[in-house]
Write a protein that holds these residues in place. Structure first.
Motif, PDB file in Angstrom:
ATOM      1  N   UNK A  33     -22.080  -3.304   3.532  1.00 25.77           N
ATOM      2  CA  UNK A  33     -21.458  -3.945   4.692  1.00 25.77           C
ATOM      3  C   UNK A  33     -21.867  -3.228   5.969  1.00 25.77           C
ATOM      4  N   UNK A  34     -21.749  -1.891   5.941  1.00 22.38           N
ATOM      5  CA  UNK A  34     -22.047  -1.111   7.134  1.00 22.38           C
ATOM      6  C   UNK A  34     -23.510  -1.242   7.529  1.00 22.38           C
ATOM      7  N   UNK A  35     -24.422  -1.159   6.563  1.00 29.46           N
ATOM      8  CA  UNK A  35     -25.851  -1.286   6.878  1.00 29.46           C
ATOM      9  C   UNK A  35     -26.161  -2.662   7.458  1.00 29.46           C
ATOM     10  N   UNK A  90     -25.045  -2.728  11.032  1.00 28.22           N
ATOM     11  CA  UNK A  90     -25.948  -1.959  11.885  1.00 28.22           C
ATOM     12  C   UNK A  90     -27.176  -2.776  12.275  1.00 28.22           C
ATOM     13  N   UNK A  91     -27.627  -3.614  11.374  1.00 26.87           N
ATOM     14  CA  UNK A  91     -28.809  -4.431  11.632  1.00 26.87           C
ATOM     15  C   UNK A  91     -28.491  -5.647  12.486  1.00 26.87           C
ATOM     16  N   UNK A  92     -27.349  -6.268  12.247  1.00 22.96           N
ATOM     17  CA  UNK A  92     -27.082  -7.576  12.841  1.00 22.96           C
ATOM     18  C   UNK A  92     -26.159  -7.570  14.053  1.00 22.96           C
ATOM     19  N   UNK A  93     -25.395  -6.504  14.273  1.00 23.97           N
ATOM     20  CA  UNK A  93     -24.535  -6.488  15.454  1.00 23.97           C
ATOM     21  C   UNK A  93     -25.380  -6.323  16.709  1.00 23.97           C
ATOM     22  N   UNK A  94     -25.114  -7.107  17.749  1.00 28.73           N
ATOM     23  CA  UNK A  94     -25.878  -6.952  18.990  1.00 28.73           C
ATOM     24  C   UNK A  94     -25.465  -5.670  19.719  1.00 28.73           C
ATOM     25  N   UNK A 101     -12.529   2.879   9.513  1.00 28.57           N
ATOM     26  CA  UNK A 101     -12.761   2.884  10.958  1.00 28.57           C
ATOM     27  C   UNK A 101     -13.784   3.952  11.325  1.00 28.57           C
ATOM     28  N   UNK A 102     -13.623   5.157  10.781  1.00 29.92           N
ATOM     29  CA  UNK A 102     -14.558   6.244  11.084  1.00 29.92           C
ATOM     30  C   UNK A 102     -15.974   5.894  10.638  1.00 29.92           C
ATOM     31  N   UNK A 103     -16.099   5.298   9.449  1.00 25.36           N
ATOM     32  CA  UNK A 103     -17.420   4.928   8.947  1.00 25.36           C
ATOM     33  C   UNK A 103     -18.087   3.918   9.872  1.00 25.36           C
ATOM     34  N   UNK A 104     -17.337   2.895  10.272  1.00 28.51           N
ATOM     35  CA  UNK A 104     -17.888   1.883  11.169  1.00 28.51           C
ATOM     36  C   UNK A 104     -18.222   2.472  12.532  1.00 28.51           C
ATOM     37  N   UNK A 105     -17.356   3.328  13.028  1.00 24.96           N
ATOM     38  CA  UNK A 105     -17.569   3.926  14.349  1.00 24.96           C
ATOM     39  C   UNK A 105     -18.836   4.776  14.372  1.00 24.96           C
ATOM     40  N   UNK A 106     -19.015   5.606  13.347  1.00 27.11           N
ATOM     41  CA  UNK A 106     -20.220   6.451  13.282  1.00 27.11           C
ATOM     42  C   UNK A 106     -21.482   5.602  13.184  1.00 27.11           C
ATOM     43  N   UNK A 107     -21.419   4.585  12.355  1.00 28.20           N
ATOM     44  CA  UNK A 107     -22.616   3.776  12.103  1.00 28.20           C
ATOM     45  C   UNK A 107     -23.013   2.937  13.313  1.00 28.20           C
ATOM     46  N   UNK A 108     -22.041   2.454  14.058  1.00 32.48           N
ATOM     47  CA  UNK A 108     -22.317   1.497  15.130  1.00 32.48           C
ATOM     48  C   UNK A 108     -22.341   2.117  16.524  1.00 32.48           C
ATOM     49  N   UNK A 109     -22.061   3.415  16.587  1.00 34.16           N
ATOM     50  CA  UNK A 109     -21.987   4.075  17.896  1.00 34.16           C
ATOM     51  C   UNK A 109     -23.315   3.985  18.643  1.00 34.16           C
TER      52      UNK A 109
END
Length: 586
Positions: free
Chosen positions: A95-97, A100-104, A121-129
């Protein structure tokens, strides 16, 4: 394809400037099984399994789930506009990967802050920062579209008496405080941990004897947040006598901001919203300390659990007798079989409810590891092929979970081969002797090796912990390929359930629950073993004795002798004759 719900949801997302919506399977306590009020992912996708995450964007509607549910999910989401993303499968990003690829860049990802864990939340925040993605807590964007949403339950809780718990709440609190060491307290969200600590059980989630509650424990105080409508004066007195203060469930939100000091919280069980509300505390991330305290049964719990298993497997034997007699009549389907098993079990001493929806799976429904028969899917049981039943009960004296696969007619060579391989896998793990310090991760290969030798695997763990009058799937111990560092300790309960699942053909699983016991100590080396708690016959018609080693055959015959010795006194004469034949020496 799309659906009216997806179309409306996407309109709402666009109007609020949201690029993607993240929908996990969760309630505010990160329970494995969520009550009807919190089944938003199932409402959105149509998928009813216990694990999965949905993501919706303007162009995509995706569902991620694990190997237990691939077949089921494909069937349930096909008309809901969703595509399946297979977890831990080559070619399918996590999901996270994917995000990371598809979020603008600079986009917005929305979620419900009361059901997303702080760990997620922490996982998403780190990945998308790096892409500057904004994480937005919004608990209305999807929930507002759910017409006739089930209300929160208001069932009464009940005290778990000392004759079943074996330890007072005051004693458990003292042990918890010792475990906290120099910390100033802990904020607890896990429903099963709270129920164990305060010696009560509830009925807020089907098959799970828990109630929605929070708890805050410090060196001097213990506060239980629980709706007043759920307990009586006797319950209140018991809490007071054990040094517990009762407050309304929602009061945790107003109290959270005034909690100070070094406070332990489990990020995997604490919602992002509650974590943020604890704004004045110095939060220390750690698994809830109660996990380790309750993972090992005390003497009272173990004695009750053993008696409960005899009660439960006696019911299973009676069901298997009924099944063998009823199927030739031609009017038994999967649903009716499951209902009959529940009816037989419900007559047992101290029975509360089933510990999960019975998996009553015939033929090509059985490869769906967590299949649930419905009136639309229920197949007629015929006097041929294999029938898998995975079932369990909640009793005042324990929790059970067992699986047997049986032949309903003359078995084929393939059925015999696959069944015997699964039995060999089960025996290989059941007979393990292992050094103290080993986790279930080290032992998982023992069950898989007989199957791997034939280039067969199953896409699930091999064993999970079982709670005591609690969740049928509980941590912290487990047996799985996925690494974990939880040492197996004496008194821990764990399942042993290898399987073979051939899509479109049959599914075979053989499951018992074992308790870890001391074996011998040699010098400084301390060895442990498994002691069986579950007693029900394996189907001798499906066993190729020539494929068993001398050790395996010896174990099987000894196990069947134990089944007879323990269950015969509980059966009537006709039932004894049946069981004696099913467990005769091979």
């Amino acid at each position: 394809m799309t659906t009216p719900l997806l179309t409306t949801l996407r309109q709402h997302l666009k109007a609020r400037g949201i690029d993607a919506l993240y929908v996990p399977t969760a309630d505010p306590h990160q329970s494995e099984y969520v009550g009807e009020h919190y089944q938003t992912r199932a409402f959105l996708t149509g998928f009813t399994g216990s694990a999965g995450t949905a993501v919706v964007t303007a162009e995509h509607a995706l569902l991620w789930t694990d190997g237990r549910y691939f077949i089921q999910a494909e069937r349930q989401i096909k008309d809901r506009g969703f595509s399946l993303m297979r977890l831990n499968t080559p070619g399918f990003p996590s999901v996270t990967d994917w995000l990371c690829t598809h979020m603008p860049a600079g986009g917005t990802l929305a979620f419900n802050g009361r059901t997303l864990s702080r760990a997620q939340y922490d996982e998403l925040s780190r990945a998308l920062d790096a892409k500057g993605v904004r994480l937005l807590a919004d608990d209305t964007v999807l929930e507002s579209l759910w017409e006739n949403r089930p209300a929160l339950p208001q069932e009464a809780v009940f005290l778990h008496e000392l004759r079943f718990s074996g330890e007072t709440t005051a004693s458990k609190l003292a042990r918890l405080r010792d475990a906290l060491g120099d910390l100033d307290g802990t904020v607890m969200s896990s429903l099963e941990n709270i129920g164990w600590l305060f010696n009560f059980r509830g009925r807020d989630i089907a098959h799970n004897p828990v109630a929605y509650a929070y708890a805050v424990v410090t060196p001097a105080t213990a506060v239980l947040y629980l709706d007043r409508a759920k307990y009586d004066d006797a319950f209140a007195r018991e809490m007071t006598d054990n040094g517990v203060t009762l407050k309304p469930y929602d009061a945790v939100w107003s109290d959270a901001g005034s909690i100070t000091g070094r406070i332990a919280v489990d990020k995997k069980r604490t919602s992002q919203a509650l974590y943020q509300a604890l704004s004045q505390a110095d939060l220390v991330s750690a698994p809830e300390h109660v996990y380790a305290l309750k993972a090992r049964l005390n003497d009272t719990e173990e004695a009750n659990q053993r008696e409960t298993w005899l009660e439960d497997t006696t019911a299973l034997v009676r069901f298997l007798i009924w099944l063998e007699q009823a199927v030739p009549a031609g009017d038994i389907d999967e649903c009716r079989a499951a209902d009959m098993l529940s009816a037989i079990r419900s007559r047992g001493r101290h029975y509360l409810e089933d510990s999960f929806d019975t998996i009553s799976a015939y033929g090509d429904n059985a490869p769906m590891m967590h299949y649930r028969a419905t009136p639309d899917s229920s197949r007629l049981l015929e006097p041929k092929g294999l029938y898998l039943v995975d079932t369990g009960g909640q009793y005042l004296g324990g929790t059970t979970d067992i699986t047997r696969t049986v032949s309903l007619g003359e078995p084929t060579a393939e059925e015999i081969r696959d069944y015997t391989l699964v039995l060999k896998a089960h025996i290989n793990l059941a007979t393990a002797v292992f050094l103290h310090g080993a986790s279930g991760h080290y032992l998982d290969v023992l069950a898989r090796q007989p199957l791997w030798q034939e280039h067969i695997d199953y896409k699930s763990g091999t064993g999970h912990a079982v709670g005591y009058v609690s969740g049928v799937h509980e941590g912290p111990q487990r047996i799985a390929m996925m690494p974990n560092n939880v040492t197996l300790e004496p008194g821990m309960m764990i399942t042993n359930e290898p399987g073979i699942y051939r899509e479109g053909v049959h599914g075979i699983r053989l499951e018992n629950v074992y308790i870890v016991k001391e074996d011998v100590t040699v010098g400084s080396d301390r060895f442990l073993k498994f002691d069986c708690l579950s007693y029900a016959p394996f189907d001798r018609r499906l066993i190729d004795v020539s494929a068993l080693s001398e050790k395996e055959l010896s174990w099987l015959n000894a196990y069947h002798r134990d089944v007879c010795e323990r269950l015969l006194p509980r059966l009537n004469e006709d039932e004894r004759v049946w069981l004696a034949a099913k467990t005769a020496q091979l």
